[in-house]
Design a protein around this motif. Structure first.
Motif, PDB file in Angstrom:
ATOM      1  N   ASP A  33       1.028  -1.034  -0.002  1.00  0.00           N
ATOM      2  CA  ASP A  33      -0.186  -0.184  -0.051  1.00  0.00           C
ATOM      3  C   ASP A  33       0.944   1.304  -0.068  1.00  0.00           C
ATOM      4  O   ASP A  33       0.628   2.226  -0.521  1.00  0.00           O
ATOM      5  N   ILE A  34       2.021   1.259   0.754  1.00  0.00           N
ATOM      6  CA  ILE A  34       3.192   2.428   0.641  1.00  0.00           C
ATOM      7  C   ILE A  34       3.246   2.553  -0.700  1.00  0.00           C
ATOM      8  O   ILE A  34       3.407   3.656  -1.413  1.00  0.00           O
ATOM      9  N   ALA A  35       3.862   1.602  -1.607  1.00  0.00           N
ATOM     10  CA  ALA A  35       3.921   1.641  -2.772  1.00  0.00           C
ATOM     11  C   ALA A  35       2.911   2.297  -3.604  1.00  0.00           C
ATOM     12  O   ALA A  35       3.071   3.196  -4.552  1.00  0.00           O
ATOM     13  N   TRP A  36       1.722   1.998  -3.518  1.00  0.00           N
ATOM     14  CA  TRP A  36       0.553   2.482  -4.095  1.00  0.00           C
ATOM     15  C   TRP A  36       0.358   4.069  -3.764  1.00  0.00           C
ATOM     16  O   TRP A  36       0.037   4.853  -4.651  1.00  0.00           O
ATOM     17  N   LEU A  37       0.410   4.342  -2.638  1.00  0.00           N
ATOM     18  CA  LEU A  37       0.417   5.697  -2.319  1.00  0.00           C
ATOM     19  C   LEU A  37       1.537   6.570  -2.797  1.00  0.00           C
ATOM     20  O   LEU A  37       1.339   7.708  -3.212  1.00  0.00           O
ATOM     21  N   LYS A  38       2.746   5.845  -2.825  1.00  0.00           N
ATOM     22  CA  LYS A  38       3.902   6.844  -3.655  1.00  0.00           C
ATOM     23  C   LYS A  38       3.417   6.759  -5.059  1.00  0.00           C
ATOM     24  O   LYS A  38       3.817   7.941  -5.648  1.00  0.00           O
ATOM     25  N   GLY A  39       2.908   6.050  -5.630  1.00  0.00           N
ATOM     26  CA  GLY A  39       2.451   6.165  -7.201  1.00  0.00           C
ATOM     27  C   GLY A  39       1.416   7.478  -7.381  1.00  0.00           C
ATOM     28  O   GLY A  39       1.642   7.957  -8.258  1.00  0.00           O
ATOM     29  N   ILE A  40       0.536   7.332  -6.401  1.00  0.00           N
ATOM     30  CA  ILE A  40      -0.538   8.389  -6.285  1.00  0.00           C
ATOM     31  C   ILE A  40       0.071   9.711  -6.036  1.00  0.00           C
ATOM     32  O   ILE A  40      -0.090  10.832  -6.639  1.00  0.00           O
ATOM     33  N   ARG A  41       1.207   9.791  -5.331  1.00  0.00           N
ATOM     34  CA  ARG A  41       2.006  11.019  -4.929  1.00  0.00           C
ATOM     35  C   ARG A  41       2.838  11.308  -6.569  1.00  0.00           C
ATOM     36  O   ARG A  41       2.701  12.704  -6.570  1.00  0.00           O
ATOM     37  N   ALA A  42       3.308  10.365  -7.035  1.00  0.00           N
ATOM     38  CA  ALA A  42       4.127  10.765  -8.344  1.00  0.00           C
ATOM     39  C   ALA A  42       3.117  11.298  -9.154  1.00  0.00           C
ATOM     40  O   ALA A  42       3.293  12.227  -9.992  1.00  0.00           O
TER      41      ALA A  42
END
Length: 108
Positions: free
Chosen positions: A60-69
């Motif tokens: 989920d952290i990776a997913w949230l980082k994707g949203i951030r990008a």
């Protein structure tokens, strides 16, 4: 099916909300506990803090980082629209807070 709560919510959404958040009226805030899904923002308005209820796992952290990008790219694409940039930066700051909390909690 209109009543005072719908009228108040419409007013908050159309006249008060400037950032991508769900503002909660003072009367509706009585149904919540501050700090449990409800947060006071820098402008004194209460809003539902959906990210505070987010308990990420590693994926989920990776997913949230994707949203951030995606938000960072959107800011760059709309660099001449200060209204959109303000909204996107507000959301970016909230995501950064959530990522920092998630990563520090994972490290601890």
């Amino acid at each position: 099916l209109y009543g005072p709560a719908v009228v108040a919510a419409y007013h908050l959404e159309t006249k008060v909300a400037k950032y991508p958040r769900v503002i909660v009226s003072p009367s509706a805030a009585e149904l919540f506990h501050l700090g449990v899904g409800l947060r006071m923002d820098f402008d004194g308005l209460l809003y539902l803090d959906l990210l505070s209820m987010y308990r990420p796992e590693t994926k989920d952290i990776a997913w949230l980082k994707g949203i951030r990008a995606q938000i960072v790219a959107k800011i760059e694409a709309h660099k001449n629209d200060l209204g959109l940039i303000a909204k996107d930066r507000w959301l970016l700051n909230r995501i950064d807070e959530s990522l920092c909390a998630a990563e520090s909690g994972r490290a601890g």
